[in-house]
Motif scaffolding. Sequence first.
Motif, PDB file in Angstrom:
ATOM      1  N   PRO A  15       0.809  -1.209   0.000  1.00  0.00           N
ATOM      2  CA  PRO A  15       0.000   0.000   0.000  1.00  0.00           C
ATOM      3  C   PRO A  15       0.838   1.253   0.000  1.00  0.00           C
ATOM      4  O   PRO A  15       1.967   1.261   0.457  1.00  0.00           O
ATOM      5  CB  PRO A  15      -0.819  -0.130   1.302  1.00  0.00           C
ATOM      6  N   GLY A  18       1.411   5.666   4.454  1.00  0.00           N
ATOM      7  CA  GLY A  18       0.357   6.329   5.206  1.00  0.00           C
ATOM      8  C   GLY A  18       0.567   7.824   5.279  1.00  0.00           C
ATOM      9  O   GLY A  18       1.667   8.336   5.117  1.00  0.00           O
ATOM     10  N   LYS A  19      -0.504   8.529   5.566  1.00  0.00           N
ATOM     11  CA  LYS A  19      -0.451   9.978   5.600  1.00  0.00           C
ATOM     12  C   LYS A  19       0.091  10.439   6.949  1.00  0.00           C
ATOM     13  O   LYS A  19      -0.278   9.935   7.983  1.00  0.00           O
ATOM     14  CB  LYS A  19      -1.850  10.559   5.359  1.00  0.00           C
ATOM     15  N   ASP A  95       2.504  14.431  -0.689  1.00  0.00           N
ATOM     16  CA  ASP A  95       2.202  13.478  -1.759  1.00  0.00           C
ATOM     17  C   ASP A  95       2.956  13.826  -3.035  1.00  0.00           C
ATOM     18  O   ASP A  95       2.916  14.960  -3.513  1.00  0.00           O
ATOM     19  CB  ASP A  95       0.696  13.495  -2.080  1.00  0.00           C
ATOM     20  N   ASP A 269      -7.788   7.253  -5.999  1.00  0.00           N
ATOM     21  CA  ASP A 269      -8.252   7.316  -4.622  1.00  0.00           C
ATOM     22  C   ASP A 269      -9.484   8.224  -4.598  1.00  0.00           C
ATOM     23  O   ASP A 269      -9.372   9.439  -4.771  1.00  0.00           O
ATOM     24  CB  ASP A 269      -7.148   7.895  -3.731  1.00  0.00           C
ATOM     25  N   ALA A 271     -11.117   9.450  -2.352  1.00  0.00           N
ATOM     26  CA  ALA A 271     -11.096  10.479  -1.326  1.00  0.00           C
ATOM     27  C   ALA A 271     -10.681  11.826  -1.910  1.00  0.00           C
ATOM     28  O   ALA A 271     -10.976  12.878  -1.331  1.00  0.00           O
ATOM     29  CB  ALA A 271     -10.148  10.087  -0.193  1.00  0.00           C
ATOM     30  N   THR A 298     -11.020   1.903  -8.573  1.00  0.00           N
ATOM     31  CA  THR A 298     -10.303   2.177  -7.338  1.00  0.00           C
ATOM     32  C   THR A 298      -9.392   0.998  -7.041  1.00  0.00           C
ATOM     33  O   THR A 298      -9.438  -0.027  -7.733  1.00  0.00           O
ATOM     34  CB  THR A 298     -11.269   2.391  -6.160  1.00  0.00           C
ATOM     35  N   SER A 300      -6.998  -0.916  -3.520  1.00  0.00           N
ATOM     36  CA  SER A 300      -6.553  -0.815  -2.129  1.00  0.00           C
ATOM     37  C   SER A 300      -5.140  -0.263  -2.021  1.00  0.00           C
ATOM     38  O   SER A 300      -4.751   0.248  -0.976  1.00  0.00           O
ATOM     39  CB  SER A 300      -6.638  -2.188  -1.445  1.00  0.00           C
ATOM     40  N   LYS A 303      -3.667   5.092  -3.007  1.00  0.00           N
ATOM     41  CA  LYS A 303      -3.954   6.037  -1.936  1.00  0.00           C
ATOM     42  C   LYS A 303      -3.157   7.308  -2.170  1.00  0.00           C
ATOM     43  O   LYS A 303      -1.934   7.259  -2.309  1.00  0.00           O
ATOM     44  CB  LYS A 303      -3.593   5.449  -0.563  1.00  0.00           C
ATOM     45  N   GLY A 304      -3.846   8.430  -2.188  1.00  0.00           N
ATOM     46  CA  GLY A 304      -3.184   9.714  -2.330  1.00  0.00           C
ATOM     47  C   GLY A 304      -3.809  10.553  -3.420  1.00  0.00           C
ATOM     48  O   GLY A 304      -4.469  10.053  -4.332  1.00  0.00           O
ATOM     49  N   ARG A 307      -2.153  10.051  -7.289  1.00  0.00           N
ATOM     50  CA  ARG A 307      -1.936   8.604  -7.416  1.00  0.00           C
ATOM     51  C   ARG A 307      -2.912   8.040  -8.423  1.00  0.00           C
ATOM     52  O   ARG A 307      -4.125   8.290  -8.348  1.00  0.00           O
ATOM     53  CB  ARG A 307      -2.154   7.960  -6.045  1.00  0.00           C
TER      54      ARG A 307
END
Length: 349
Positions: A15, A18-19, A95, A269, A271, A298, A300, A303-304, A307
């Motif tokens: 993955p 993490g942020k 990022d 992502d 989000a 999408t 898993s 993320k970002g 990305r």
Amino acid sequence: MIRTLAAIALVMAGPFPGKGSAEEAGPTYDIMEFSDLDGWENDEHASALATFRETCRDLDDPDWRALCRAAGDNPDPRAFFELFFRPVRITHGSDEALFTGYFEPELDGSTRPSPRFRWPLYRMPREAEETRPWLTRRDILTGDAMTGRGLEIAWVDDPVELFFLQVQGSGRIRLQDGRTIRVGYGGANGHEYRSIGLELIRRGTFSEHEVSADRIKKWVRENPLQGEELLLHNPSYVFFREVSEVPADKGPLGAMNRSITPMRSIAVDPAYTPLGAPVWIEKDGRDVMRRLMVAQDTGSAIKGAQRADIFAGTGAEAGQWAGSLKDPGRMFVLLPIQRAYALLPDPTL
């Protein structure tokens, strides 16, 4: 499909990091002009518009519904995007842009087991839906929980390719009678994914720059006992379902439950990037790419804000291209004009 095709990068690198606390302030939005996009005028905008139409009818927001109606009136493709959208560069903390690739695998298989076709693709059992997490990959493959229940969709001849099919989430099975069946993600056992690529790096088998999907497959086949144990290092297990509603000439289903298009659909992502939105990518590195894509999937590992995972297509050639992709660059989300400007901070606050 209901869940995305997973990224090759998930196997190779795990993955996305993490942020950190620096990102807690939220994303930054920079509204650009189309003249700021490198190579914009040289793209084949008609292809991007056709891909956009595949999923725009599923967007519920009034802004998007109006644009989808306009897209259906056969406008000049480039003028359509320039008239109704603004490119927005979305960043979040530290990022940096990262582009990877994914594809739809093709495996040889049979609807009956045989000495050659020994490794089954399973439908999801009821207990796995009701109990979270359920049994681990090791429990499923070495125990008898699946025995005699008729949950097999097909059997394939290569456990390594089956593992990667589970990572991708969907694919095609070429049967011995000449037919082809397509399978899609049918659920999982609820255990967190562990990257076998990262595990090989941790062991010192490969360096970070050496690991790739092809190298992992080769190593597992050359070291069958250690390779089998390596695959069991990942406790996550994916179940499948037959996807009969997608014609053979169409791509697999993405996260919007519509067929995705090779080299025009990306996984993002959500989000940060709305599903269904056009996205301009400027991928550097090998095979420099300047192209308008559509966010229709999408993943898993995706993320970002900067990305994207590029859908390369179906089969071994697409897999080779996708498996070696790990490039920097920039990406810009094309948002409806009023929505883009609404993202700017209120100067009176």
